[in-house]
Design an enzyme around this catalytic site. Sequence first.
Site, mmCIF file in Angstrom:
data_model
loop_
_atom_site.group_PDB
_atom_site.id
_atom_site.type_symbol
_atom_site.label_atom_id
_atom_site.label_comp_id
_atom_site.label_asym_id
_atom_site.label_seq_id
_atom_site.Cartn_x
_atom_site.Cartn_y
_atom_site.Cartn_z
ATOM 1 N N CYS A 2 0.825 -1.213 0.000
ATOM 2 C CA CYS A 2 0.000 0.000 0.000
ATOM 3 C C CYS A 2 0.861 1.266 0.000
ATOM 4 O O CYS A 2 1.952 1.273 0.546
ATOM 5 C CB CYS A 2 -0.877 0.035 1.233
ATOM 6 S SG CYS A 2 -1.915 -1.402 1.394
ATOM 7 N N ARG A 27 5.627 -0.362 -6.131
ATOM 8 C CA ARG A 27 5.610 -1.121 -4.878
ATOM 9 C C ARG A 27 4.612 -2.274 -4.917
ATOM 10 O O ARG A 27 4.610 -3.114 -4.037
ATOM 11 C CB ARG A 27 5.271 -0.183 -3.714
ATOM 12 C CG ARG A 27 6.317 0.911 -3.532
ATOM 13 C CD ARG A 27 5.830 1.942 -2.570
ATOM 14 N NE ARG A 27 5.766 1.432 -1.230
ATOM 15 C CZ ARG A 27 6.701 1.609 -0.312
ATOM 16 N NH1 ARG A 27 7.772 2.288 -0.608
ATOM 17 N NH2 ARG A 27 6.570 1.111 0.886
ATOM 18 N N TRP A 74 -2.948 -2.787 -1.545
ATOM 19 C CA TRP A 74 -2.505 -4.168 -1.802
ATOM 20 C C TRP A 74 -3.304 -5.001 -0.811
ATOM 21 O O TRP A 74 -3.080 -4.933 0.397
ATOM 22 C CB TRP A 74 -1.006 -4.271 -1.546
ATOM 23 C CG TRP A 74 -0.378 -5.563 -1.947
ATOM 24 C CD1 TRP A 74 -0.032 -5.949 -3.204
ATOM 25 C CD2 TRP A 74 0.000 -6.632 -1.077
ATOM 26 N NE1 TRP A 74 0.550 -7.192 -3.166
ATOM 27 C CE2 TRP A 74 0.575 -7.639 -1.871
ATOM 28 C CE3 TRP A 74 -0.083 -6.835 0.296
ATOM 29 C CZ2 TRP A 74 1.056 -8.825 -1.354
ATOM 30 C CZ3 TRP A 74 0.400 -8.027 0.816
ATOM 31 C CH2 TRP A 74 0.955 -9.013 -0.005
ATOM 32 N N ASN A 98 -2.108 2.609 5.667
ATOM 33 C CA ASN A 98 -1.159 1.523 5.358
ATOM 34 C C ASN A 98 -0.949 0.720 6.623
ATOM 35 O O ASN A 98 -0.965 1.292 7.714
ATOM 36 C CB ASN A 98 0.214 2.092 4.962
ATOM 37 C CG ASN A 98 0.263 2.514 3.527
ATOM 38 O OD1 ASN A 98 -0.751 2.496 2.838
ATOM 39 N ND2 ASN A 98 1.424 2.934 3.077
ATOM 40 N N GLY A 99 -0.702 -0.571 6.479
ATOM 41 C CA GLY A 99 -0.447 -1.390 7.660
ATOM 42 C C GLY A 99 -1.661 -2.231 7.998
ATOM 43 O O GLY A 99 -2.547 -2.431 7.152
ATOM 44 N N GLU A 482 18.302 -17.702 -5.626
ATOM 45 C CA GLU A 482 17.943 -16.371 -6.116
ATOM 46 C C GLU A 482 17.499 -16.452 -7.583
ATOM 47 O O GLU A 482 16.538 -15.788 -7.985
ATOM 48 C CB GLU A 482 19.134 -15.414 -5.929
ATOM 49 C CG GLU A 482 18.954 -14.005 -6.459
ATOM 50 C CD GLU A 482 17.758 -13.249 -5.909
ATOM 51 O OE1 GLU A 482 17.139 -13.669 -4.922
ATOM 52 O OE2 GLU A 482 17.405 -12.220 -6.520
ATOM 53 N N LYS A 486 13.795 -15.316 -8.865
ATOM 54 C CA LYS A 486 13.591 -14.338 -9.944
ATOM 55 C C LYS A 486 12.627 -14.903 -10.983
ATOM 56 O O LYS A 486 11.696 -14.244 -11.413
ATOM 57 C CB LYS A 486 14.904 -13.984 -10.655
ATOM 58 C CG LYS A 486 15.870 -13.068 -9.965
ATOM 59 C CD LYS A 486 15.460 -11.636 -9.855
ATOM 60 C CE LYS A 486 14.588 -11.401 -8.667
ATOM 61 N NZ LYS A 486 15.185 -11.258 -7.376
ATOM 62 N N GLU A 489 9.023 -15.195 -9.625
ATOM 63 C CA GLU A 489 8.422 -13.880 -9.367
ATOM 64 C C GLU A 489 7.881 -13.232 -10.628
ATOM 65 O O GLU A 489 6.782 -12.694 -10.619
ATOM 66 C CB GLU A 489 9.479 -12.912 -8.797
ATOM 67 C CG GLU A 489 9.743 -13.006 -7.322
ATOM 68 C CD GLU A 489 10.810 -12.006 -6.881
ATOM 69 O OE1 GLU A 489 10.622 -11.402 -5.831
ATOM 70 O OE2 GLU A 489 11.839 -11.843 -7.569
ATOM 71 N N HIS A 505 18.169 -37.083 -3.932
ATOM 72 C CA HIS A 505 17.327 -37.344 -2.766
ATOM 73 C C HIS A 505 15.892 -36.867 -2.994
ATOM 74 O O HIS A 505 15.164 -36.613 -2.036
ATOM 75 C CB HIS A 505 17.922 -36.680 -1.522
ATOM 76 C CG HIS A 505 19.260 -37.235 -1.158
ATOM 77 N ND1 HIS A 505 19.439 -38.532 -0.723
ATOM 78 C CD2 HIS A 505 20.504 -36.698 -1.223
ATOM 79 C CE1 HIS A 505 20.720 -38.753 -0.515
ATOM 80 N NE2 HIS A 505 21.389 -37.661 -0.817
ATOM 81 N N LYS A 604 6.835 -4.399 -3.622
ATOM 82 C CA LYS A 604 8.268 -4.073 -3.522
ATOM 83 C C LYS A 604 8.721 -4.069 -2.076
ATOM 84 O O LYS A 604 9.787 -4.556 -1.741
ATOM 85 C CB LYS A 604 8.512 -2.702 -4.162
ATOM 86 C CG LYS A 604 9.961 -2.264 -4.164
ATOM 87 C CD LYS A 604 10.755 -3.056 -5.165
ATOM 88 C CE LYS A 604 12.244 -2.789 -5.090
ATOM 89 N NZ LYS A 604 13.003 -3.951 -5.582
HETATM 90 C C1 G6P Z 1 9.575 -8.212 -1.157
HETATM 91 C C2 G6P Z 1 10.197 -7.848 -2.489
HETATM 92 C C3 G6P Z 1 11.511 -8.593 -2.661
HETATM 93 C C4 G6P Z 1 12.443 -8.316 -1.488
HETATM 94 C C5 G6P Z 1 11.760 -8.637 -0.158
HETATM 95 C C6 G6P Z 1 12.580 -8.125 1.020
HETATM 96 O O1 G6P Z 1 9.178 -9.531 -1.170
HETATM 97 O O2 G6P Z 1 9.320 -8.170 -3.552
HETATM 98 O O3 G6P Z 1 12.146 -8.166 -3.855
HETATM 99 O O4 G6P Z 1 13.599 -9.065 -1.624
HETATM 100 O O5 G6P Z 1 10.493 -7.988 -0.082
HETATM 101 O O6 G6P Z 1 12.638 -6.727 0.970
HETATM 102 P P1 G6P Z 1 13.760 -5.854 1.614
HETATM 103 O O7 G6P Z 1 13.383 -4.437 1.277
HETATM 104 O O8 G6P Z 1 13.703 -6.112 3.093
HETATM 105 O O9 G6P Z 1 15.058 -6.264 1.035
#
Ligand code: G6P
Length: 609
Positions: A2, A27, A74, A98-99, A482, A486, A489, A505, A604
């Site tokens: 949000c 975001r 969101w 927000n929150g 990672e 990616k 996502e 395994h 984000k």
């Molecule tokens: C969200 C984002 C990720 C990020 C994660 C942690 O899930 O989509 O890209 O890695 O938060 O965020 P931070 O700001 O704590 O690195």
Amino acid sequence: MCGIVGAVAERNVAAILIEGLKRLEYRGYDSAGLAVIENGQIIRERRTGKVRELELAAQAAKVYGHVGIAHTRWATHGAPTEDNAHPHVSGDVAVVHNGIIENYEELRHELTAQGYVFVSQTDTEVVAHLVHRELQKAPDLLAAVQAAVPYLAGAYALGIILATEPKRLIAVRQGSPLVLGLGIGENFIGSDQLALLPVTNRFIYLDEGDIIDLGREHYTIYDRQGQAVQRSAIELDAQLHHSDKGTYRHYMLKEIYEQPQAIQRTLEDRIQANHRIQPHAFGTQAPDIFEKIKHIQIIACGTSYHAGYVARYWFESIAGISCNVEVASEYRYRQSVLPENTLFVTISQSGETADTLAALREAKKKGIFASLCICNVPTSTLVRESDLAFITHAGPEIGVASTKAFTTQLVALMLLVVSVAKVRGLELAREQQIVQQLQSLPVILDSVLAMDKAIERIAEEFGEKHHTLFLGRGAHYPVAMEGALKLKEISYIHAEAYPAGELKHGPLALVDHDMPVVAVAPNNDLIDKLKSNLQEVRARAGELYVFADSKVHITPEIGLKVFAMPSVSDDIAPIVYTVPLQLLSYHVAVIRGTDVDQPRNLAKSVTVE
Ligand code: G6P
């Protein structure tokens, strides 16, 4: 996640609010709304989908006002519908939030019994009704908000307006980020300063519990005890925070390509002419703290967690210090035992991730020796609440899928590892060797970025797939994690990472010609073991895509594609091997036509639990 924008101005605020929301789009959100006051009435527009829809609606309705609040939502409580979109209204009161209000069910019950009718499923609506109720007792907006806030449990940032007060906005910060933007004859609020950069570069970062009474020419900040307080304003270099896509099709691609410069910025001012790390790179108290530490605990979420996972290998092999790494959402609720003299390291791009912050606060309650955060946002809550901070200087990262934030975190972590190792007897020559390798990264990454076209060509082969496996060993296992993150996502292809030694395994059962297997194969002690694992895949007709050091002899054949990577030392290889995996995910996502920069359901900065 949000976003909030609010403004009080002489001019019409509608365009400021919309532009602010657009700057928060990255975001992640699913609906948007705004409210202004015109002729003593709340005028509200809300839309599901993109801010552009809201903009068109606001233009068509000729929304006009000198005070307004706006929001990108969101969904947490209630589906992403227009009824659930903010602002929420109760009589003359409009609220954006927000929150999460944790006790909203209890409050909803109480307010319903008092005659309030709820029209949404959100937790936010209780705030609107609460403020409305308190206004009946104390007919002043500030007093009503101050009376309502003690009823709320949870983390929240609020922007509130009242139809009879067309020049006033009240804002609250309690556990969710909110900044005050100072203009000339106009003032603003935003959940992220990025939203307000077109209108001001002067900001005040609020403390938890602050309530602001905002007018055009004035503002007063009250702390949680209700005392008027002064907080200092900071002027930001707007140029530094400027962000647009330039000639790139997506922010993510631009950010992938920015990595050589971003890493250069991370190293700048942290390295001396003799290739040694500045003793105070992690703050003036750092050397004393590093002398005493006996254990490292790393906490982070998402991509940042993967950076921590790589660093764990480095801490143990280079600094000879034990290191644990855990995702924040697990750590914060676990009855963990912290060894004596633990350095508690948090890693976060945004510095506002709710779980990471909560884990730090929990650890502080237990009494940690010292905390250090690695973060991209110097003004963030995490930086403010940590004993030591290292800012990565990656520059604003807009794509939800993190790229340059990750590689700069890895560089920062290697600097930390070496700084800790130095006090534990690391030789000068070894320190200089690692530093020089880090300094060579921009050039090496440029050569990896030159593989872009070749990677784009093979991305076609992933377009129709449903599952992918990523393999790595040692510090390259988190690199594979990672890579898998990616891909899932942004392309929505199910992807899993495995340490290659674990293949037999379980995951080997899934391997067939329809399951691409991506492996990273740097030239290190584990290469022969990895080659055997790759044979296991080939023997089951698995399609292999291997990013291999050019000195490692893996011969391409049908079903085995090899991408020659520059030959680099094991110290920096995890940083180098990350980049082709980012490019692969990016091109697969483009081929599949997904929303690369704002993938569905993701945000984000995850500022709620
Ligand atoms: C969200 C984002 C990720 C990020 C994660 C942690 O899930 O989509 O890209 O890695 O938060 O965020 P931070 O700001 O704590 O690195």
